[in-house]
Scaffold this motif. Sequence first.
Motif, PDB file in Angstrom:
ATOM      1  N   ALA A  82       0.822  -1.221   0.000  1.00  0.00           N
ATOM      2  CA  ALA A  82       0.000   0.000   0.000  1.00  0.00           C
ATOM      3  C   ALA A  82       0.852   1.267   0.000  1.00  0.00           C
ATOM      4  CB  ALA A  82      -0.938   0.015   1.202  1.00  0.00           C
ATOM      5  N   HIS A  88       1.235  10.453  -8.008  1.00  0.00           N
ATOM      6  CA  HIS A  88      -0.062  10.823  -8.561  1.00  0.00           C
ATOM      7  C   HIS A  88      -1.128  10.014  -7.818  1.00  0.00           C
ATOM      8  CE1 HIS A  88      -3.329  11.914 -10.982  1.00  0.00           C
ATOM      9  NE2 HIS A  88      -2.911  11.571 -12.176  1.00  0.00           N
ATOM     10  N   ALA A  89      -1.868  10.696  -6.929  1.00  0.00           N
ATOM     11  CA  ALA A  89      -2.794  10.000  -6.022  1.00  0.00           C
ATOM     12  C   ALA A  89      -3.814   9.148  -6.767  1.00  0.00           C
ATOM     13  CB  ALA A  89      -3.510  11.009  -5.126  1.00  0.00           C
ATOM     14  N   GLU A  90      -4.383   9.673  -7.844  1.00  0.00           N
ATOM     15  CA  GLU A  90      -5.420   8.923  -8.554  1.00  0.00           C
ATOM     16  C   GLU A  90      -4.842   7.655  -9.175  1.00  0.00           C
ATOM     17  OE1 GLU A  90      -7.127  11.727 -11.261  1.00  0.00           O
ATOM     18  OE2 GLU A  90      -8.315  12.715  -9.702  1.00  0.00           O
ATOM     19  N   LYS A  93      -4.037   5.122  -6.378  1.00  0.00           N
ATOM     20  CA  LYS A  93      -5.279   4.482  -5.937  1.00  0.00           C
ATOM     21  C   LYS A  93      -5.634   3.338  -6.892  1.00  0.00           C
ATOM     22  CE  LYS A  93     -10.116   5.668  -4.973  1.00  0.00           C
ATOM     23  NZ  LYS A  93     -10.730   4.859  -6.046  1.00  0.00           N
ATOM     24  N   ARG A  96      -3.170   0.424  -6.503  1.00  0.00           N
ATOM     25  CA  ARG A  96      -3.379  -0.333  -5.267  1.00  0.00           C
ATOM     26  C   ARG A  96      -4.655  -1.155  -5.318  1.00  0.00           C
ATOM     27  NH1 ARG A  96      -2.689   4.905  -2.372  1.00  0.00           N
ATOM     28  NH2 ARG A  96      -0.447   5.210  -2.227  1.00  0.00           N
ATOM     29  N   LYS A 104      -5.481  -4.602  -0.462  1.00  0.00           N
ATOM     30  CA  LYS A 104      -6.313  -4.999   0.675  1.00  0.00           C
ATOM     31  C   LYS A 104      -6.198  -6.505   0.880  1.00  0.00           C
ATOM     32  CE  LYS A 104      -9.681  -1.342   0.881  1.00  0.00           C
ATOM     33  NZ  LYS A 104     -10.902  -0.871   0.227  1.00  0.00           N
ATOM     34  N   TYR A 175      -4.420  -6.433 -16.248  1.00  0.00           N
ATOM     35  CA  TYR A 175      -5.083  -5.211 -16.735  1.00  0.00           C
ATOM     36  C   TYR A 175      -4.353  -4.730 -17.987  1.00  0.00           C
ATOM     37  CZ  TYR A 175      -7.245  -0.575 -16.531  1.00  0.00           C
ATOM     38  OH  TYR A 175      -7.948   0.566 -16.818  1.00  0.00           O
ATOM     39  N   ASN A 176      -5.117  -4.371 -19.000  1.00  0.00           N
ATOM     40  CA  ASN A 176      -4.494  -4.015 -20.271  1.00  0.00           C
ATOM     41  C   ASN A 176      -3.975  -2.574 -20.296  1.00  0.00           C
ATOM     42  OD1 ASN A 176      -3.677  -3.906 -22.925  1.00  0.00           O
ATOM     43  ND2 ASN A 176      -5.747  -3.612 -23.722  1.00  0.00           N
ATOM     44  N   LEU A 177      -2.663  -2.450 -20.216  1.00  0.00           N
ATOM     45  CA  LEU A 177      -2.023  -1.140 -20.305  1.00  0.00           C
ATOM     46  C   LEU A 177      -1.419  -0.913 -21.682  1.00  0.00           C
ATOM     47  CD1 LEU A 177      -0.217  -1.065 -16.847  1.00  0.00           C
ATOM     48  CD2 LEU A 177      -2.072   0.431 -17.546  1.00  0.00           C
TER      49      LEU A 177
ATOM     50  N   TYR B  42      -8.048   1.223 -20.088  1.00  0.00           N
ATOM     51  CA  TYR B  42      -7.038   2.266 -20.239  1.00  0.00           C
ATOM     52  C   TYR B  42      -7.070   2.944 -21.611  1.00  0.00           C
ATOM     53  CZ  TYR B  42      -2.674   4.601 -19.143  1.00  0.00           C
ATOM     54  OH  TYR B  42      -1.723   5.538 -18.868  1.00  0.00           O
ATOM     55  N   TYR B  47     -11.577   7.319 -20.685  1.00  0.00           N
ATOM     56  CA  TYR B  47     -10.793   6.972 -19.502  1.00  0.00           C
ATOM     57  C   TYR B  47     -10.304   8.237 -18.787  1.00  0.00           C
ATOM     58  CZ  TYR B  47      -7.222   4.821 -16.565  1.00  0.00           C
ATOM     59  OH  TYR B  47      -6.470   4.414 -15.493  1.00  0.00           O
ATOM     60  N   LYS B  55     -15.438  15.257 -11.949  1.00  0.00           N
ATOM     61  CA  LYS B  55     -14.882  16.159 -10.934  1.00  0.00           C
ATOM     62  C   LYS B  55     -15.403  17.580 -11.125  1.00  0.00           C
ATOM     63  CE  LYS B  55     -10.661  14.664 -11.847  1.00  0.00           C
ATOM     64  NZ  LYS B  55      -9.181  14.624 -11.853  1.00  0.00           N
ATOM     65  N   ILE B 113     -10.001  12.676  -2.750  1.00  0.00           N
ATOM     66  CA  ILE B 113      -9.296  11.664  -3.554  1.00  0.00           C
ATOM     67  C   ILE B 113      -8.327  12.383  -4.495  1.00  0.00           C
ATOM     68  CG2 ILE B 113      -9.490   9.842  -5.307  1.00  0.00           C
ATOM     69  CD1 ILE B 113     -12.406   9.434  -4.423  1.00  0.00           C
ATOM     70  N   SER B 114      -8.907  13.285  -5.280  1.00  0.00           N
ATOM     71  CA  SER B 114      -8.147  13.896  -6.369  1.00  0.00           C
ATOM     72  C   SER B 114      -7.108  14.903  -5.909  1.00  0.00           C
ATOM     73  CB  SER B 114      -9.106  14.569  -7.350  1.00  0.00           C
ATOM     74  OG  SER B 114      -9.977  13.605  -7.876  1.00  0.00           O
ATOM     75  N   ALA B 116      -5.382  14.538  -3.025  1.00  0.00           N
ATOM     76  CA  ALA B 116      -4.552  13.905  -1.987  1.00  0.00           C
ATOM     77  C   ALA B 116      -3.061  14.156  -2.194  1.00  0.00           C
ATOM     78  CB  ALA B 116      -4.827  12.408  -1.940  1.00  0.00           C
ATOM     79  N   ASP B 117      -2.643  14.343  -3.449  1.00  0.00           N
ATOM     80  CA  ASP B 117      -1.217  14.556  -3.706  1.00  0.00           C
ATOM     81  C   ASP B 117      -0.893  16.031  -3.916  1.00  0.00           C
ATOM     82  OD1 ASP B 117      -2.403  15.000  -6.125  1.00  0.00           O
ATOM     83  OD2 ASP B 117      -1.561  13.244  -7.110  1.00  0.00           O
ATOM     84  N   ARG B 119      -2.492  18.034  -5.959  1.00  0.00           N
ATOM     85  CA  ARG B 119      -3.001  18.532  -7.235  1.00  0.00           C
ATOM     86  C   ARG B 119      -4.322  19.255  -7.018  1.00  0.00           C
ATOM     87  NH1 ARG B 119       0.023  14.409  -8.915  1.00  0.00           N
ATOM     88  NH2 ARG B 119       0.915  14.418 -11.008  1.00  0.00           N
ATOM     89  N   ASN B 138      -2.399   7.350   3.000  1.00  0.00           N
ATOM     90  CA  ASN B 138      -3.203   6.710   1.949  1.00  0.00           C
ATOM     91  C   ASN B 138      -4.561   7.384   1.790  1.00  0.00           C
ATOM     92  OD1 ASN B 138      -1.074   5.029   1.507  1.00  0.00           O
ATOM     93  ND2 ASN B 138      -2.049   3.205   2.314  1.00  0.00           N
ATOM     94  N   GLU B 140      -6.036   8.940  -0.607  1.00  0.00           N
ATOM     95  CA  GLU B 140      -6.859   8.678  -1.791  1.00  0.00           C
ATOM     96  C   GLU B 140      -7.634   7.372  -1.675  1.00  0.00           C
ATOM     97  OE1 GLU B 140      -3.660   9.145  -1.598  1.00  0.00           O
ATOM     98  OE2 GLU B 140      -2.473   7.836  -2.887  1.00  0.00           O
ATOM     99  N   ASP B 141      -7.054   6.379  -0.982  1.00  0.00           N
ATOM    100  CA  ASP B 141      -7.739   5.089  -0.827  1.00  0.00           C
ATOM    101  C   ASP B 141      -8.886   5.200   0.173  1.00  0.00           C
ATOM    102  OD1 ASP B 141      -5.819   3.679  -2.503  1.00  0.00           O
ATOM    103  OD2 ASP B 141      -4.431   4.020  -0.848  1.00  0.00           O
ATOM    104  N   GLY B 144     -11.531   7.335  -1.173  1.00  0.00           N
ATOM    105  CA  GLY B 144     -12.194   6.597  -2.247  1.00  0.00           C
ATOM    106  C   GLY B 144     -13.242   5.636  -1.711  1.00  0.00           C
ATOM    107  N   ASP B 145     -12.897   4.918  -0.653  1.00  0.00           N
ATOM    108  CA  ASP B 145     -13.860   3.991  -0.036  1.00  0.00           C
ATOM    109  C   ASP B 145     -15.061   4.754   0.516  1.00  0.00           C
ATOM    110  OD1 ASP B 145     -12.366   1.809  -0.636  1.00  0.00           O
ATOM    111  OD2 ASP B 145     -11.504   1.534   1.361  1.00  0.00           O
TER     112      ASP B 145
END
Lengths: 195, 187
Positions: A82, A88-90, A93, A96, A104, A175-177, B42, B47, B55, B113-114, B116-117, B119, B138, B140-141, B144-145
């Motif tokens: 974790a 970049h927070a998003e 997230k 994770r 988790k 996951y397709n990157l 992605y 996406y 937002k 969430i957005s 958190a860093d 930005r 943590n 953003e997590d 997010g929950d």
Amino acid sequence: MNLKKMTFRAVVLLLAMNSTAALAAAEDYIIDTKGAHAFIQFKIKHLGYSWLYGRFDTFSGTMKIDEKNPENSSIEITVDTASLNSNHAERDKHLRGEDFLNVKKYPTSTFKSTSVKKTGEGTGLLTGELTLHGVTKSIEVPISYVGGGKDPWGGYRHGFTGSTTLKLKDYGIDYNLGPASTEVELLLDIEAIKL
Amino acid sequence: MSLRWFNTASHYGLVAIIMHWLMAMTVIGLFALGWWMTELTYYDVWYRRGPELHKAIGIILFGVWVLRLSWRQINAKPSPLAHHKPWEIWAAKIAHLLLYLLMLLVFVSGYMISTADGRSIEVFGLFSVPAFVTAIENQEDLAGDIHFYLACSLIGLALIHGIAAIKHHLFDQDNTLRRMFNPNLKD
């Protein structure tokens, strides 16, 4: 020879034996995460156009280092998944979450070495069991010795660097990157302090 | 017949009515967009667009939320219909307050969430909302929950709120729902 001289010689001999024994065996080291002189980073291609770097901020580990016989050395690392940080927070997230590391369900990732082979002057091949995303696989990490010796504060350290490439799919991450981003390179930079 | 902009003791004014329906549709729309955009792959064009839109609309909706509560404070409160039972009146009152509270918590958690860093959140290139809280571990997590579960609760409560209104309209055949559409309703 008087008693005093004999005692002196016996003590010198004992000390000498003791230090030889110590040199022959691997000694315990702790990875310097407290002073943050150790880094577990990764890089993966973004769309095939550039390299994206991230790291794990929280981990701990120990080493046994045998200076005379490096192949007798070993390492163990536990990573808090974790603590992933790609600045970049998003994105963190998402990485994770269930699409990637699912922290988790799999809060830790571990690496335990099974062998160290000397491949040249200051280089070696580290083999060990990596557990990531609940999957355990044997991986090989080419490593090289960076340096070591006394530090300015009365301690004693050694440092190494190494990297290896993992296929995400091997660890159940699919996951397709995009076609250019199926592999991730792990970059290990470890400094360990003698206990 | 002039339009009734303000609330009275028995009617909702046009401003309250418009804000109610505008927010209802936007909340449902944002919920659907949020659900859909987090399932995108992605390489989908949406996406990046989806979350940007989500937002930006969320920030604007928060502004409308502030306006709506201010409007509510400076206006008369239409009293409940006379034949409603005391428990119905209490349940409705609690539900309304919870809807406002849940909306606020969903706005705040989404924002956290957005940001958190550190930005900021861009709103259609017009302005951006800077980060305020970034030091929670943590963040953003956790945010997010909270955002997910509270948004589900909000939609669940809104559904009950809607069912109750339809019940009054179809079974009790009273003006509960009608006065949420017509500011000039005849009694």
